[in-house]
Scaffold this motif. Structure first.
Motif, PDB file in Angstrom:
ATOM      1  N   VAL A   1     105.115  59.469  45.238  1.00 56.79           N
ATOM      2  CA  VAL A   1     104.912  58.197  44.535  1.00 56.79           C
ATOM      3  C   VAL A   1     104.515  57.108  45.519  1.00 56.79           C
ATOM      4  O   VAL A   1     103.640  56.281  45.233  1.00 56.79           O
ATOM      5  N   SER A   2     105.139  57.098  46.692  1.00 59.29           N
ATOM      6  CA  SER A   2     104.875  56.052  47.679  1.00 59.29           C
ATOM      7  C   SER A   2     103.446  56.090  48.221  1.00 59.29           C
ATOM      8  O   SER A   2     102.973  55.109  48.793  1.00 59.29           O
ATOM      9  N   GLN A   3     102.747  57.204  48.039  1.00 58.48           N
ATOM     10  CA  GLN A   3     101.399  57.349  48.572  1.00 58.48           C
ATOM     11  C   GLN A   3     100.316  57.024  47.541  1.00 58.48           C
ATOM     12  O   GLN A   3      99.131  57.034  47.872  1.00 58.48           O
ATOM     13  N   VAL A   4     100.718  56.754  46.320  1.00 59.83           N
ATOM     14  CA  VAL A   4      99.752  56.503  45.247  1.00 59.83           C
ATOM     15  C   VAL A   4      99.680  55.010  44.965  1.00 59.83           C
ATOM     16  O   VAL A   4     100.718  54.341  44.829  1.00 59.83           O
ATOM     17  N   GLU A   5      98.476  54.474  44.893  1.00 59.69           N
ATOM     18  CA  GLU A   5      98.286  53.051  44.606  1.00 59.69           C
ATOM     19  C   GLU A   5      98.872  52.708  43.238  1.00 59.69           C
ATOM     20  O   GLU A   5      98.638  53.413  42.255  1.00 59.69           O
ATOM     21  N   SER A   6      99.625  51.625  43.199  1.00 56.47           N
ATOM     22  CA  SER A   6     100.242  51.225  41.934  1.00 56.47           C
ATOM     23  C   SER A   6      99.197  50.913  40.872  1.00 56.47           C
ATOM     24  O   SER A   6      99.423  51.134  39.680  1.00 56.47           O
ATOM     25  N   SER A   7      98.029  50.416  41.303  1.00 51.81           N
ATOM     26  CA  SER A   7      96.971  50.099  40.337  1.00 51.81           C
ATOM     27  C   SER A   7      96.478  51.367  39.640  1.00 51.81           C
ATOM     28  O   SER A   7      96.125  51.344  38.448  1.00 51.81           O
ATOM     29  N   TRP A   8      96.455  52.487  40.374  1.00 53.86           N
ATOM     30  CA  TRP A   8      96.021  53.747  39.782  1.00 53.86           C
ATOM     31  C   TRP A   8      97.063  54.259  38.779  1.00 53.86           C
ATOM     32  O   TRP A   8      96.723  54.746  37.702  1.00 53.86           O
ATOM     33  N   ILE A   9      98.334  54.103  39.144  1.00 56.80           N
ATOM     34  CA  ILE A   9      99.403  54.507  38.225  1.00 56.80           C
ATOM     35  C   ILE A   9      99.342  53.672  36.950  1.00 56.80           C
ATOM     36  O   ILE A   9      99.492  54.195  35.833  1.00 56.80           O
ATOM     37  N   GLN A  10      99.092  52.371  37.104  1.00 56.45           N
ATOM     38  CA  GLN A  10      98.994  51.494  35.932  1.00 56.45           C
ATOM     39  C   GLN A  10      97.811  51.881  35.051  1.00 56.45           C
ATOM     40  O   GLN A  10      97.880  51.770  33.825  1.00 56.45           O
ATOM     41  N   LYS A  11      96.740  52.329  35.660  1.00 59.03           N
ATOM     42  CA  LYS A  11      95.570  52.743  34.894  1.00 59.03           C
ATOM     43  C   LYS A  11      95.852  54.029  34.124  1.00 59.03           C
ATOM     44  O   LYS A  11      95.457  54.169  32.961  1.00 59.03           O
TER      45      LYS A  11
END
Length: 460
Positions: free
Chosen positions: A245-255
């Motif tokens: 989780v720490s390696q994934v951009e939060s903007s991508w998760i939100q998308k």
């Protein structure tokens, strides 16, 4: 100001006539609800001589900032009054209070007064506010909530064609809610009392009344339907099982997980509980979990809400009656053991649900049997595992040396542990989540306990 309409008009007319004064320059600051007599009287004053300011149109960021400053100042005064240490109240607590306030100064002021009047019990009162309000977070308090239906045929609750009733609806909404220009955006209430009005049958007409139980049932069903359509394995498209989780951009998760899907994942169980709906074997909830349980838990992992998911599972287990849905209850129990055992893996790398979590689950685990086809083909040699879950409910990890002492809080909701690594750690007993780490000891901590009231931690 007087509630008599004629008195209101008289006062406003006198204020308007003050502009004829020559020896005194008078500026009037008037605040009011947008009642019809007041608006009509104010409109008689020339626009060049007045300035209208609509409070609900103030950007939310400005209101939140002002409430933050208000709370910081007031709680600093309270801290000094009751002589608490500087560590009593951090920025995180202030931020939570601001979120709970929902841009309402009256709530912030009431909260401050409630805590201040507690005097030596101020800390208890603050904890009560945080606990009650955070647990009560649901559709009724969320900007994505749609509480305008009670779950019945929408034709029965659509705005009637009668012009008089249309006008009545418009008036109520104008006075009680911020109606956005964009029809796709949700209404925002000016005050929570409007929600209470809608939910009280004796206070409003049948055109306004919202059946709370049926509304929650409809919302729970809507959440389940949305999750069934949106959730899937590897929803963020990362492919690598070790993706953290720490390696994934939060903007991508939100998308990949838009707000409405996140809301459904977080609150569908709460809506189910408040609907008083009893689930049975083979019905919608059972089918949803049999198809999308791992997808749901994965999504919670990506948005950093694994502990909230475990709490939802515990609530769901308590909600399902074993004599009404024995198979569903057994499934939920197995889900609880599965998620507690794999909490850290899910929190750090959600895709491990489909690999290590399933592979190391007991052979007779219902979750393993239900989702065994998700185990990747490249895992050819599966480890030998026990047939059933053992007596250990979960493992609390975080200490860097031997654990010297462990104790439960008086209410059984928290666990404290001390270690040779010179730290004391506080844990949530239900979910296993780490709540706080106390550092700074000069040597290993040999013993720790809770005080009888659960507020202090005597340490040796």
């Amino acid at each position: 100001m007087s509630e008599n309409d004629e008195d209101v008009r008289t006062i406003l007319r006198l204020l308007a006539e003050a502009r004829s004064l020559r020896t005194v320059r008078l500026r009037v600051f008037l605040t009011s609800r947008p009642e019809v007599p007041i608006r009509r009287s104010i409109n008689l004053i020339l626009e060049a001589e007045r300035q209208d300011f609509i409070l609900q149109d103030i950007p939310p960021a400005i209101v939140s900032h002002d409430i933050t400053v208000f709370l910081q100042v007031n709680f600093e005064q309270i801290r000094n009054e009751v002589q608490y240490g500087a560590e009593w109240l951090g920025n995180e607590v202030i931020e939570k209070l601001v979120r709970i306030a929902g841009n309402l100064f009256i709530w912030a002021a009431t909260a401050c007064r409630f805590v201040r009047e507690g005097k030596k019990f101020a800390a208890d009162r603050l904890s009560l506010i945080l606990k009650e309000n955070l647990e009560d977070t649901s559709a009724a308090d969320s900007p994505t909530d749609d509480s305008s239906t009670d779950g019945s045929d929408t034709k029965d609750h659509a705005i009637p064609p009668d012009d008089h009733l249309n006008g009545m609806y418009t008036t109520v909404l104008e006075h009680s809610a911020n109606t956005p220009k964009d029809p796709t955006r949700p209404l925002r209430l000016h005050h929570p009392s409007f929600r209470d009005f809608l939910l009280t049958k004796g206070r409003c007409s049948k055109h306004f009344y919202v059946d709370e139980r049926r509304s929650h049932q409809a919302l729970a069903a809507g959440c389940i339907q949305l999750m069934s359509q949106a959730l899937k394995k590897d929803i963020c498209g990362l492919h690598a099982p070790g993706s953290q989780v720490s390696q994934v951009e939060s903007s991508w998760i939100q998308k990949c997980l838009p707000p409405e899907v996140q809301y459904a994942c977080l609150y569908w169980v709460q809506h189910l509980q408040r609907s008083d709906y009893q689930a049975y074997d083979g019905e919608e909830i059972h089918c949803f979990l049999q198809a999308h349980l791992l997808h749901w838990i994965e999504a919670l992992g990506w948005i950093g809400k694994t502990s909230e998911g475990i709490q939802a599972i515990l609530s769901l287990e308590a909600h399902i009656l074993i004599n009404k849905g024995p198979n569903l209850h057994a499934f939920i129990y197995d889900v609880k053991r599965f998620t507690l055992y794999n909490r850290l893996a899910i929190k750090q790398a959600p895709l491990q649900l489909y690999c290590s979590a399933l592979v190391f689950a007991p052979g007779n685990s219902i979750v393993r049997k239900t989702f065994e086809n998700y185990i990747p083909d490249w895992i050819q040699l599966k480890p030998k595992v026990q047939a059933h879950w053992n007596a250990a409910l979960q493992t609390l990890e975080g200490h860097g040396a031997w654990v010297e002492s462990v104790a439960f809080s008086p209410d059984g909701k928290q666990v404290v542990s001390s270690s040779g690594d010179r730290t004391v750690r506080l844990w949530d007993a239900a979910t296993g989540a780490g709540l706080q780490a106390l550092e700074g000891h000069g040597d290993g901590v040999r013993s720790v306990a809770f005080s009888p009231d659960g507020k202090l931690l005597p340490i040796l």
